[in-house]
Motif scaffolding. Structure first.
Motif, PDB file in Angstrom:
ATOM      1  N   VAL A   1       0.296  -2.057  10.126  1.00  9.83           N
ATOM      2  CA  VAL A   1       0.812  -3.403   9.857  1.00  9.83           C
ATOM      3  C   VAL A   1       2.173  -3.312   9.188  1.00  9.83           C
ATOM      4  CG1 VAL A   1       0.485  -5.484   8.450  1.00  9.83           C
ATOM      5  CG2 VAL A   1      -1.440  -4.542   9.738  1.00  9.83           C
ATOM      6  N   PHE A   2       2.276  -2.490   8.158  1.00  5.87           N
ATOM      7  CA  PHE A   2       3.532  -2.379   7.429  1.00  5.87           C
ATOM      8  C   PHE A   2       4.656  -1.874   8.331  1.00  5.87           C
ATOM      9  CE2 PHE A   2       6.556  -0.234   4.574  1.00  5.87           C
ATOM     10  CZ  PHE A   2       6.927  -1.330   3.806  1.00  5.87           C
ATOM     11  N   ARG A   3       4.382  -0.852   9.122  1.00  3.40           N
ATOM     12  CA  ARG A   3       5.414  -0.323  10.028  1.00  3.40           C
ATOM     13  C   ARG A   3       5.841  -1.380  11.040  1.00  3.40           C
ATOM     14  NH1 ARG A   3       4.769   4.923  12.758  1.00  3.40           N
ATOM     15  NH2 ARG A   3       7.012   4.683  12.823  1.00  3.40           N
ATOM     16  N   MET A   4       4.891  -2.154  11.547  1.00  2.00           N
ATOM     17  CA  MET A   4       5.231  -3.215  12.493  1.00  2.00           C
ATOM     18  C   MET A   4       6.142  -4.245  11.829  1.00  2.00           C
ATOM     19  SD  MET A   4       2.806  -5.858  14.603  1.00  2.00           S
ATOM     20  CE  MET A   4       2.119  -4.596  15.641  1.00  2.00           C
ATOM     21  N   LEU A   5       5.817  -4.621  10.609  1.00  2.00           N
ATOM     22  CA  LEU A   5       6.643  -5.601   9.902  1.00  2.00           C
ATOM     23  C   LEU A   5       8.031  -5.052   9.603  1.00  2.00           C
ATOM     24  CD1 LEU A   5       4.006  -7.140   7.476  1.00  2.00           C
ATOM     25  CD2 LEU A   5       5.041  -8.212   9.497  1.00  2.00           C
TER      26      LEU A   5
ATOM     27  N   ALA B   1      -1.072   3.892  -2.328  1.00  2.00           N
ATOM     28  CA  ALA B   1      -2.501   3.693  -2.036  1.00  2.00           C
ATOM     29  C   ALA B   1      -2.679   2.655  -0.933  1.00  2.00           C
ATOM     30  CB  ALA B   1      -3.249   3.274  -3.302  1.00  2.00           C
ATOM     31  N   ALA B   2      -1.879   1.603  -0.972  1.00  5.60           N
ATOM     32  CA  ALA B   2      -1.979   0.567   0.062  1.00  5.60           C
ATOM     33  C   ALA B   2      -1.598   1.125   1.429  1.00  5.60           C
ATOM     34  CB  ALA B   2      -1.074  -0.616  -0.290  1.00  5.60           C
ATOM     35  N   LEU B   3      -0.638   2.007   1.463  1.00  2.85           N
ATOM     36  CA  LEU B   3      -0.195   2.579   2.741  1.00  2.85           C
ATOM     37  C   LEU B   3      -1.078   3.729   3.220  1.00  2.85           C
ATOM     38  CD1 LEU B   3       3.644   2.576   2.082  1.00  2.85           C
ATOM     39  CD2 LEU B   3       2.354   1.036   3.585  1.00  2.85           C
ATOM     40  N   ALA B   4      -1.987   4.182   2.379  1.00  2.00           N
ATOM     41  CA  ALA B   4      -2.839   5.320   2.726  1.00  2.00           C
ATOM     42  C   ALA B   4      -4.077   4.893   3.503  1.00  2.00           C
ATOM     43  CB  ALA B   4      -3.238   6.070   1.455  1.00  2.00           C
ATOM     44  N   GLN B   5      -3.916   3.898   4.351  1.00  2.00           N
ATOM     45  CA  GLN B   5      -5.004   3.427   5.204  1.00  2.00           C
ATOM     46  C   GLN B   5      -4.377   3.103   6.553  1.00  2.00           C
ATOM     47  OE1 GLN B   5      -5.989   0.470   6.761  1.00  2.00           O
ATOM     48  NE2 GLN B   5      -8.084   1.160   7.131  1.00  2.00           N
ATOM     49  N   GLU B   6      -4.997   3.552   7.624  1.00  2.00           N
ATOM     50  CA  GLU B   6      -4.402   3.484   8.957  1.00  2.00           C
ATOM     51  C   GLU B   6      -3.966   2.079   9.375  1.00  2.00           C
ATOM     52  OE1 GLU B   6      -5.446   4.851  13.533  1.00  2.00           O
ATOM     53  OE2 GLU B   6      -6.855   5.299  11.923  1.00  2.00           O
ATOM     54  N   SER B   7      -4.826   1.096   9.240  1.00  2.00           N
ATOM     55  CA  SER B   7      -4.477  -0.267   9.673  1.00  2.00           C
ATOM     56  C   SER B   7      -3.346  -0.845   8.841  1.00  2.00           C
ATOM     57  CB  SER B   7      -5.689  -1.195   9.586  1.00  2.00           C
ATOM     58  OG  SER B   7      -6.668  -0.793  10.498  1.00  2.00           O
TER      59      SER B   7
ATOM     60  N   ALA C   1       0.165  -5.046  -3.443  1.00  2.00           N
ATOM     61  CA  ALA C   1       0.906  -3.820  -3.745  1.00  2.00           C
ATOM     62  C   ALA C   1       2.414  -4.079  -3.780  1.00  2.00           C
ATOM     63  CB  ALA C   1       0.581  -2.739  -2.712  1.00  2.00           C
ATOM     64  N   GLY C   2       2.819  -5.288  -3.402  1.00  2.00           N
ATOM     65  CA  GLY C   2       4.232  -5.649  -3.441  1.00  2.00           C
ATOM     66  C   GLY C   2       5.036  -5.205  -2.236  1.00  2.00           C
ATOM     67  N   LEU C   3       4.352  -4.811  -1.164  1.00  2.00           N
ATOM     68  CA  LEU C   3       5.060  -4.299   0.015  1.00  2.00           C
ATOM     69  C   LEU C   3       5.362  -5.365   1.051  1.00  2.00           C
ATOM     70  CD1 LEU C   3       3.100  -0.970   0.403  1.00  2.00           C
ATOM     71  CD2 LEU C   3       5.467  -1.250  -0.376  1.00  2.00           C
ATOM     72  N   VAL C   4       4.652  -6.473   1.021  1.00  2.00           N
ATOM     73  CA  VAL C   4       4.930  -7.560   1.967  1.00  2.00           C
ATOM     74  C   VAL C   4       4.992  -8.889   1.215  1.00  2.00           C
ATOM     75  CG1 VAL C   4       3.828  -6.380   3.929  1.00  2.00           C
ATOM     76  CG2 VAL C   4       2.533  -8.034   2.608  1.00  2.00           C
ATOM     77  N   THR C   5       5.710  -9.809   1.803  1.00  2.00           N
ATOM     78  CA  THR C   5       5.770 -11.171   1.286  1.00  2.00           C
ATOM     79  C   THR C   5       5.239 -12.091   2.372  1.00  2.00           C
ATOM     80  OG1 THR C   5       8.027 -11.501   2.108  1.00  2.00           O
ATOM     81  CG2 THR C   5       7.792 -10.668  -0.149  1.00  2.00           C
TER      82      THR C   5
END
Length: 129
Positions: free
Chosen positions: A21-25, A11-17, A59-63
């Protein structure tokens, strides 16, 4: 990984921005990036970026960690691998030979400048040229 955790991450990744951000990190590596640099590269205002980063963090995807006056965000590679493993669990009836490789194989980058370039800056440079 439990189903609820996978749903939260997806759900957290199902938004464009947030996906950007996640892909950049992920691409930037384990050292992470300051929030201000993420916002500048993606052209996202600070309050909006803060909202998205908090969503990814919950969502636990970034620290995140504090470094002097900056907050440095990093992709949580274990969480990413756990999510991928959860999605791939029992893939192809358990025949791993039929499935795509389970290990993360980063795309090749010809040079460091190419990896670090900012697409928004390149667009502006082309327009002004």
């Amino acid at each position: 990984m439990k189903k609820e955790k996978a749903i939260s991450a997806l759900a957290a990744l199902a938004q464009e921005s947030r996906l950007d951000v996640f892909r950049m990190l992920v691409q930037n590596g384990p050292d992470g990036m300051p929030a201000g640099e993420i916002g500048a590269r993606l052209g996202v205002p600070s309050p909006t970026l803060s909202f998205h980063l908090n969503h990814l963090r919950h969502a636990g995807l970034v620290t995140c960690r504090r470094d002097s006056r900056s907050i440095i965000y990093s992709a949580d590679y274990k969480a990413m691998t756990d999510l991928i493993s959860y999605l791939m669990e029992n893939c192809c009836r358990g025949d791993a030979q039929q499935c795509a490789p389970a290990a993360c194989k980063p795309a090749r980058v010809t040079n460091v400048k190419q990896r670090l370039r900012n697409p928004e800056t390149e667009k502006r440079a082309k327009v002004s040229a």
